[in-house]
Design an enzyme around this catalytic site. Structure first.
Site, PDB file in Angstrom:
ATOM      1  N   HIS A  68      -6.528  -7.272  -0.394  1.00  0.00           N
ATOM      2  CA  HIS A  68      -6.683  -5.836  -0.613  1.00  0.00           C
ATOM      3  C   HIS A  68      -5.928  -5.427  -1.884  1.00  0.00           C
ATOM      4  CE1 HIS A  68      -7.040  -6.594   3.739  1.00  0.00           C
ATOM      5  NE2 HIS A  68      -7.955  -5.639   3.712  1.00  0.00           N
ATOM      6  N   HIS A  78       0.824  -1.220   0.000  1.00  0.00           N
ATOM      7  CA  HIS A  78       0.000   0.000   0.000  1.00  0.00           C
ATOM      8  C   HIS A  78       0.857   1.269   0.000  1.00  0.00           C
ATOM      9  CE1 HIS A  78      -3.695  -2.185   0.331  1.00  0.00           C
ATOM     10  NE2 HIS A  78      -3.362  -2.733   1.476  1.00  0.00           N
ATOM     11  N   ASP A 100      -2.879 -10.569  -2.558  1.00  0.00           N
ATOM     12  CA  ASP A 100      -3.448 -10.072  -1.302  1.00  0.00           C
ATOM     13  C   ASP A 100      -4.925  -9.758  -1.513  1.00  0.00           C
ATOM     14  OD1 ASP A 100      -2.156  -8.670   1.422  1.00  0.00           O
ATOM     15  OD2 ASP A 100      -4.045  -7.766   0.768  1.00  0.00           O
ATOM     16  N   ASP A 149      -4.608 -12.855   3.042  1.00  0.00           N
ATOM     17  CA  ASP A 149      -5.854 -12.521   3.733  1.00  0.00           C
ATOM     18  C   ASP A 149      -7.092 -12.820   2.892  1.00  0.00           C
ATOM     19  OD1 ASP A 149      -4.940 -10.525   2.079  1.00  0.00           O
ATOM     20  OD2 ASP A 149      -4.976  -8.951   3.585  1.00  0.00           O
TER      21      ASP A 149
END
Length: 444
Positions: free
Chosen positions: A153, A112, A151, A240
Site C-alpha cells: 500500500h 498511513h 509495503d 504484503d
C-alpha cells in the site's frame, strides 16, 4: 558457527495487548509466528545477530512529528508508543555504532499516519518511521535520510509528513493506487515546491513478481539513492506484496524480499504491513534478516512457492520497463511546480503555498478536512500552518517552525499561535518548534 558480515540488531514487539479485533489481519500473531520461525532457524545462533527489547516513545517524541488532536493520549495507546520506541531503539543501536544495522519487527504499523492525527487510518495511528527519524535528528544531529517503502500500500502518511522536507527522500514501491487502498501514490505526487522531486512513487501493476520489483529497484531506486547520497537508508518494510497475502494482489516472494534488501543495504528496517501470517511473514522476515546480516539466504523458501505460477506476464514486464524509463526523470529533472495547478497538489498565493485535503480515517470512520499553508521563505524552508477539523468537530490549529527557521519565520510562528489563542476560534492549538526543541499544546 555462522558469522554475520554485518552486526544486526533485531527488536521484537508483538503488542499482545493491542488489536483492532481478535480476528483482524493486524493482530499479534503477525509476529508470533515470525518469532518462532527465527528461533527454529537458529538466527540468534549466528555470531553478530542479537535481539533487543524496545524502548517506549515519550509524548514529546510523538509531538515533534505529529499534530495530534485533541492530544497524543487520545489517539494512541501505550502499544503505539512502544512500537515507535522499538523503531527508536533500532536507530540508537545503529547511530551509536553498537550494531551495523537493525530491524524493528514491531506493531502496530505507522506509514498511513499523516502529519495531522485525529485517529487511526490504514491500521496506523502514529508514523513510527517518522518518530524514529526525527528522534535521530534531534539526538544525533540533522541527517539526510532516504526512506524506501516496500509495503504493497502506498505510504501516504510518510509522504504527507515529509512533503515539504528537502532533506528526506521518500520512495514508495506499491501496488497501483487505482487498484488498492489508499488510492494514492501516483508519479505526479512529487513533493511541495521547496522539496520538488524528493517524493518518488513507483506504482506497480497487480501481479508484479520478483522480476518487476527488482527491476524497479535496479533501474529507479538505486540510481536515485546514489545521487541523493543519504546519511541513512530506512526500509519501511511492509510485506504484503507477497503472493499469499490475503488483502493484496502482488506476486513477490520471500527470496525476492531478501534480494531487495541485499541490494538496498538499509541501515534500519521497520516492519509495516503483511497479513499472510503463517505463509509469508516468518519466511520474509527471515530472508530480510539474513540479507541485512550479510548471510546466505538462498535456502529460504515459503510453503506453496512455485516460481512458474507467480511469474509476471510479458505485458506486466513491458509496463514496468516503461515506468523505469520515465520515473527517474521526475527526480533528476522534476517538472516545475505549477502555482495554479491541481488544488490537491497545492497552489501558490502570494508567498504562501496552500493545499486543501479531505482525509478519511477508514479504521475509525472519521472524516477530516484541512488547509495547510507553507510560507515560501528565501532564508529557510518556511513556516508551516495547518487548520483542521474532524467530523464537524472543533477547529484546531497546528504551527511548525522548521529546524532551519530564520528569525522572521520563527517570530511569525509564535505570532500565529498567539493570534490563534486570542482570536482564532480554535479549540486546540499545537506548536512544534524544531529550531528550539519547543513543543507546546493548548486546549480550551
Amino acid at each position: 558457527m555462522l558469522k554475520a558480515n554485518n552486526k544486526l540488531g533485531i527488536i521484537f514487539f508483538p503488542a499482545f495487548d493491542w488489536a483492532i479485533s481478535p480476528t483482524h489481519p493486524e493482530r499479534q500473531e503477525r509476529l508470533l509466528y515470525t518469532q518462532d520461525q527465527l528461533r527454529e532457524e537458529g538466527i540468534f545462533d549466528i555470531e553478530g545477530v542479537e535481539e533487543y527489547k524496545p524502548d517506549v516513545a515519550d509524548i514529546e517524541d510523538v509531538e515533534r512529528v505529529h499534530f495530534c488532536f485533541p492530544d497524543v493520549n487520545s489517539v494512541t495507546t501505550r502499544s503505539h508508543r512502544i512500537s515507535a520506541g522499538g523503531a527508536m531503539k533500532a536507530a540508537d543501536l545503529v547511530m551509536t555504532g553498537e550494531r551495523d544495522c537493525a530491524f524493528a519487527m514491531v506493531r502496530p504499523p505507522g506509514h498511513h499516519a499523516m502529519k495531522v492525527v485525529h485517529g487511526s487510518r490504514g491500521f496506523c495511528n502514529i508514523n513510527i518511521e517518522a518518530v524514529m527519524i526525527e528522534h535521530i535528528r534531534e539526538t544525533y544531529g540533522h541527517k539526510r535520510v532516504a526512506i524506501v517503502d516496500t509495503d504493497c500500500h502506498h505510504g501516504d502518511g510518510t509522504q504527507d509528513v515529509y512533503w515539504h522536507d528537502p532533506d528526506t527522500l521518500f520512495i514508495s514501491l506499491h501496488q497501483d493506487g487505482r487498484t488498492l487502498y489508499p488510492g494514492s501514490g501516483f508519479p505526479q505526487e512529487l513533493g511541495g515546491p521547496k522539496a520538488r522531486g524528493r517524493n518518488i512513487n513507483i506504482p506497480l501493476p497487480p501481479n508484479t513478481s520478483d522480476e518487476g520489483f527488482l527491476m524497479a529497484m535496479e533501474r529507479v531506486v538505486m540510481p536515485i539513492l546514489e545521487d541523493f547520497k543519504p546519511d541513512l537508508v530506512v526500509n519501511s518494510a511492509g510485506q504484503d506484496n507477497h503472493f499469499s497475502d490475503p488483502i493484496t494482489n502482488m506476486n513477490f516472494s520471500a527470496r525476492g524480499y531478501a534480494a531487495l534488501n541485499e541490494m538496498l543495504k538499509p541501515d534500519i528496517a521497520v516492519l509495516e504491513g503483511g497479513y499472510s501470517i503463517q505463509g509469508a511473514l516468518p519466511y520474509v522476515n527471515l530472508g530480510i534478516c539474513l540479507a541485512m546480516a550479510g548471510v546466505d539466504y538462498s535456502h529460504v523458501r515459503e510453503p506453496n512457492y512455485n516460481p512458474d505460477q507467480i511469474k509476471q506476464d510479458d505485458q506486466t514486464t513491458a509496463y514496468i520497463e516503461e515506468l523505469c524509463r520515465q520515473l527517474p526523470k521526475l527526480y533528476f529533472d522534476p517538472p516545475a511546480f505549477d502555482p495554479k495547478g491541481d488544488s490537491r497538489q497545492g497552489v501558490i498565493s502570494g508567498n504562501q503555498f496552500i493545499r486543501h485535503k479531505q482525509i478519511y480515517y477508514d479504521t475509525d470512520g472519521i472524516n477530516e478536512v484541512q488547509q495547510e499553508s507553507l510560507t515560501l521563505c528565501d532564508k529557510c524552508r518556511g513556516l508551516y500552518k495547518v487548520e483542521t477539523r474532524a467530523d464537524s468537530g472543533p477547529l484546531c490549529l497546528g504551527v511548525e517552525i522548521p529546524i532551519d527557521a530564520c528569525p522572521d519565520c520563527k517570530s511569525k510562528g509564535y505570532q500565529l499561535v498567539e493570534d490563534g489563542l486570542i482570536k482564532g476560534g480554535y479549540r486546540y492549538v499545537q506548536l512544534i518548534n524544531r529550531k528550539d526543541k519547543d513543543y507546546v499544546r493548548y486546549g480550551f
